[in-house]
Design a protein around this motif. Structure first.
Motif, PDB file in Angstrom:
ATOM      1  N   ARG A 103       0.851  -1.190   0.000  1.00 29.65           N
ATOM      2  CA  ARG A 103       0.000   0.000   0.000  1.00 29.65           C
ATOM      3  C   ARG A 103       0.882   1.234   0.000  1.00 29.65           C
ATOM      4  O   ARG A 103       1.965   1.232   0.576  1.00 29.65           O
ATOM      5  N   ALA A 104       0.413   2.289  -0.623  1.00 30.24           N
ATOM      6  CA  ALA A 104       1.147   3.561  -0.661  1.00 30.24           C
ATOM      7  C   ALA A 104       0.147   4.688  -0.421  1.00 30.24           C
ATOM      8  O   ALA A 104      -0.851   4.801  -1.125  1.00 30.24           O
ATOM      9  N   ILE A 105       0.425   5.522   0.583  1.00 31.35           N
ATOM     10  CA  ILE A 105      -0.500   6.585   0.962  1.00 31.35           C
ATOM     11  C   ILE A 105       0.224   7.923   0.971  1.00 31.35           C
ATOM     12  O   ILE A 105       1.203   8.109   1.697  1.00 31.35           O
ATOM     13  N   ALA A 106      -0.258   8.852   0.165  1.00 32.52           N
ATOM     14  CA  ALA A 106       0.237  10.229   0.192  1.00 32.52           C
ATOM     15  C   ALA A 106      -0.596  11.025   1.189  1.00 32.52           C
ATOM     16  O   ALA A 106      -1.783  10.742   1.401  1.00 32.52           O
ATOM     17  N   HIS A 107       0.020  12.028   1.805  1.00 34.46           N
ATOM     18  CA  HIS A 107      -0.734  12.849   2.757  1.00 34.46           C
ATOM     19  C   HIS A 107      -1.901  13.522   2.027  1.00 34.46           C
ATOM     20  O   HIS A 107      -1.733  14.059   0.932  1.00 34.46           O
ATOM     21  N   PRO A 108      -3.100  13.514   2.608  1.00 34.92           N
ATOM     22  CA  PRO A 108      -4.278  14.052   1.912  1.00 34.92           C
ATOM     23  C   PRO A 108      -4.217  15.546   1.636  1.00 34.92           C
ATOM     24  O   PRO A 108      -4.944  16.025   0.751  1.00 34.92           O
ATOM     25  N   SER A 109      -3.376  16.295   2.353  1.00 35.56           N
ATOM     26  CA  SER A 109      -3.270  17.735   2.104  1.00 35.56           C
ATOM     27  C   SER A 109      -2.240  18.074   1.030  1.00 35.56           C
ATOM     28  O   SER A 109      -2.038  19.242   0.717  1.00 35.56           O
ATOM     29  N   TYR A 110      -1.566  17.054   0.499  1.00 33.83           N
ATOM     30  CA  TYR A 110      -0.602  17.285  -0.571  1.00 33.83           C
ATOM     31  C   TYR A 110      -1.287  17.165  -1.921  1.00 33.83           C
ATOM     32  O   TYR A 110      -2.074  16.247  -2.147  1.00 33.83           O
ATOM     33  N   GLU A 111      -0.976  18.089  -2.837  1.00 32.30           N
ATOM     34  CA  GLU A 111      -1.442  18.012  -4.213  1.00 32.30           C
ATOM     35  C   GLU A 111      -0.228  17.975  -5.126  1.00 32.30           C
ATOM     36  O   GLU A 111       0.648  18.825  -5.040  1.00 32.30           O
ATOM     37  N   ASP A 118       4.106  26.931   0.277  1.00 34.20           N
ATOM     38  CA  ASP A 118       4.850  26.285   1.350  1.00 34.20           C
ATOM     39  C   ASP A 118       4.033  25.164   1.975  1.00 34.20           C
ATOM     40  O   ASP A 118       4.569  24.162   2.424  1.00 34.20           O
ATOM     41  N   LEU A 119       2.693  25.272   1.964  1.00 32.75           N
ATOM     42  CA  LEU A 119       1.846  24.216   2.512  1.00 32.75           C
ATOM     43  C   LEU A 119       2.007  22.935   1.717  1.00 32.75           C
ATOM     44  O   LEU A 119       2.058  21.835   2.266  1.00 32.75           O
ATOM     45  N   ARG A 120       2.109  23.081   0.393  1.00 32.96           N
ATOM     46  CA  ARG A 120       2.262  21.912  -0.467  1.00 32.96           C
ATOM     47  C   ARG A 120       3.558  21.175  -0.137  1.00 32.96           C
ATOM     48  O   ARG A 120       3.586  19.953  -0.056  1.00 32.96           O
ATOM     49  N   VAL A 121       4.638  21.905   0.059  1.00 29.80           N
ATOM     50  CA  VAL A 121       5.912  21.278   0.408  1.00 29.80           C
ATOM     51  C   VAL A 121       5.845  20.672   1.803  1.00 29.80           C
ATOM     52  O   VAL A 121       6.329  19.563   2.036  1.00 29.80           O
ATOM     53  N   ALA A 122       5.221  21.374   2.742  1.00 33.33           N
ATOM     54  CA  ALA A 122       5.166  20.903   4.122  1.00 33.33           C
ATOM     55  C   ALA A 122       4.509  19.533   4.236  1.00 33.33           C
ATOM     56  O   ALA A 122       4.860  18.741   5.105  1.00 33.33           O
ATOM     57  N   ASN A 123       3.561  19.243   3.356  1.00 35.48           N
ATOM     58  CA  ASN A 123       2.828  17.974   3.412  1.00 35.48           C
ATOM     59  C   ASN A 123       3.280  16.969   2.360  1.00 35.48           C
ATOM     60  O   ASN A 123       2.572  16.010   2.065  1.00 35.48           O
ATOM     61  N   ASP A 124       4.462  17.170   1.804  1.00 34.66           N
ATOM     62  CA  ASP A 124       4.977  16.298   0.755  1.00 34.66           C
ATOM     63  C   ASP A 124       5.601  15.039   1.359  1.00 34.66           C
ATOM     64  O   ASP A 124       6.795  14.789   1.234  1.00 34.66           O
ATOM     65  N   ARG A 256      -8.177  14.419  -7.854  1.00 37.10           N
ATOM     66  CA  ARG A 256      -8.389  15.859  -7.878  1.00 37.10           C
ATOM     67  C   ARG A 256      -7.169  16.649  -8.341  1.00 37.10           C
ATOM     68  O   ARG A 256      -7.214  17.855  -8.458  1.00 37.10           O
ATOM     69  N   VAL A 257      -6.054  15.978  -8.595  1.00 37.64           N
ATOM     70  CA  VAL A 257      -4.889  16.703  -9.083  1.00 37.64           C
ATOM     71  C   VAL A 257      -5.001  16.940 -10.577  1.00 37.64           C
ATOM     72  O   VAL A 257      -5.732  16.260 -11.281  1.00 37.64           O
ATOM     73  N   VAL A 258      -4.256  17.933 -11.056  1.00 33.72           N
ATOM     74  CA  VAL A 258      -4.203  18.232 -12.479  1.00 33.72           C
ATOM     75  C   VAL A 258      -2.905  17.663 -13.025  1.00 33.72           C
ATOM     76  O   VAL A 258      -1.856  17.830 -12.406  1.00 33.72           O
ATOM     77  N   PRO A 259      -2.920  16.952 -14.150  1.00 32.72           N
ATOM     78  CA  PRO A 259      -1.679  16.370 -14.675  1.00 32.72           C
ATOM     79  C   PRO A 259      -0.578  17.415 -14.829  1.00 32.72           C
ATOM     80  O   PRO A 259      -0.828  18.544 -15.252  1.00 32.72           O
ATOM     81  N   GLY A 260       0.619  17.026 -14.499  1.00 28.81           N
ATOM     82  CA  GLY A 260       1.754  17.936 -14.634  1.00 28.81           C
ATOM     83  C   GLY A 260       3.039  17.155 -14.699  1.00 28.81           C
ATOM     84  O   GLY A 260       3.033  15.929 -14.588  1.00 28.81           O
TER      85      GLY A 260
END
Length: 284
Positions: A103-111, A118-124, A256-260
């Protein structure tokens, strides 16, 4: 947001005492032999998909901590867990242990993509559940510790695209600034270093205080960006122990992420913070 982030980081950087800025970080030491690598076998290389690579570290016999952006593909979707392999203590073509990921789980606040912040990096950060625990005397999980203060000495063990077969230790680098949970560091990182554990020493033992999220430039000086750890990791641990909730969050995040592009990391304009990208890389 990019201009704001650039200005904020630059202001924090130049707020660091001159003595701390002048203090040199140690150079990278390649851990070529078993003796040199002793104690660091819990750090390993993550092979992701056909050609992706990151760094991860054991925080439990069956749990690996890494950066969240490592487990996304170029379309912005989560990588299937069975396409990820953890090579504990990978060195010179051999690992102390080989494990698949269940299983692999990313933090839900990360996009994975979206406005740089800075929030995006903090939850990476992400947690990987291995298909079986690693229970070897020489491969031990690392404990964690509270976020270090500005000016603190830290170290990092990482792989990178130009040193993919042997880990490197930077025994001393420094926390240049803290911002909204993120750390701005003098540590030497490159593509492949994403998810690498950033350590501090507590009672003579290394403890993880952050993971590498990105590299950047601030006024011409290379820096690395570390994630928040305390609350996000506790939240991920709770999610991992609640299978239905964790799975639902992972799927929602992927949709919910946009391809990049892979490893967009931090970007900025105006000669301030320039994109170094997250450290995930594709082999040529």
């Amino acid at each position: 947001m990019r201009r704001f982030l650039t200005a904020a980081l630059a202001a924090l950087f130049f707020g660091v005492p001159a003595a701390a800025q002048a203090e040199e970080a140690s150079s990278l030491t390649t851990l070529m032999t078993a003796y040199e690598a002793r104690g660091w076998e819990g750090v390993g290389r993550l092979n992701i998909g056909r050609s992706g690579m990151c760094t991860g570290a054991l925080v439990a016999p069956d749990l690996v901590l890494t950066a969240a952006h490592c487990i996304y593909d170029r379309s912005g979707d989560l990588v299937a867990p069975n396409e990820i392999q953890f090579l504990a203590g990978w060195r010179n073509g051999r690992a102390s242990a080989y494990r698949g990921v269940r299983r692999a789980i990313a933090h839900p606040s990360y996009e994975y993509t979206g406005p740089e912040s800075d929030l995006r990096v903090a939850n990476d950060i992400a947690l990987l559940k291995l298909d079986s625990p690693i229970r070897l005397a020489n491969v031990q999980p690392f404990a964690t510790a509270d976020r270090p203060r500005k000016g603190s000495s830290v170290g990092v063990v990482s792989y990178a695209h130009d040193r993919a077969d042997t880990p490197s230790l930077q025994e001393v680098c420094h926390v240049l600034a803290r911002q909204s949970g993120s750390l701005i560091l003098s540590c030497d990182v490159d593509f492949g270093s994403s998810g690498a554990p950033i350590f501090t020493e507590v009672a003579g033992e290394p403890r993880i205080v952050s993971v590498v999220s990105a590299k950047a430039m601030i006024r011409g000086r290379p820096v690395s960006i570390g994630t928040n750890l305390e609350r996000p990791l506790a939240e991920l641990m709770e999610m991992m122990n609640t299978p239905g909730t964790a799975s639902a969050v992972a799927v929602t995040t992927a949709r919910r992420v946009v391809p990049g592009r892979i490893g967009s990391g931090l970007t900025g304009g105006g000669g301030g913070l320039n994109s170094g990208g997250g450290a995930k890389f594709l082999k040529p």
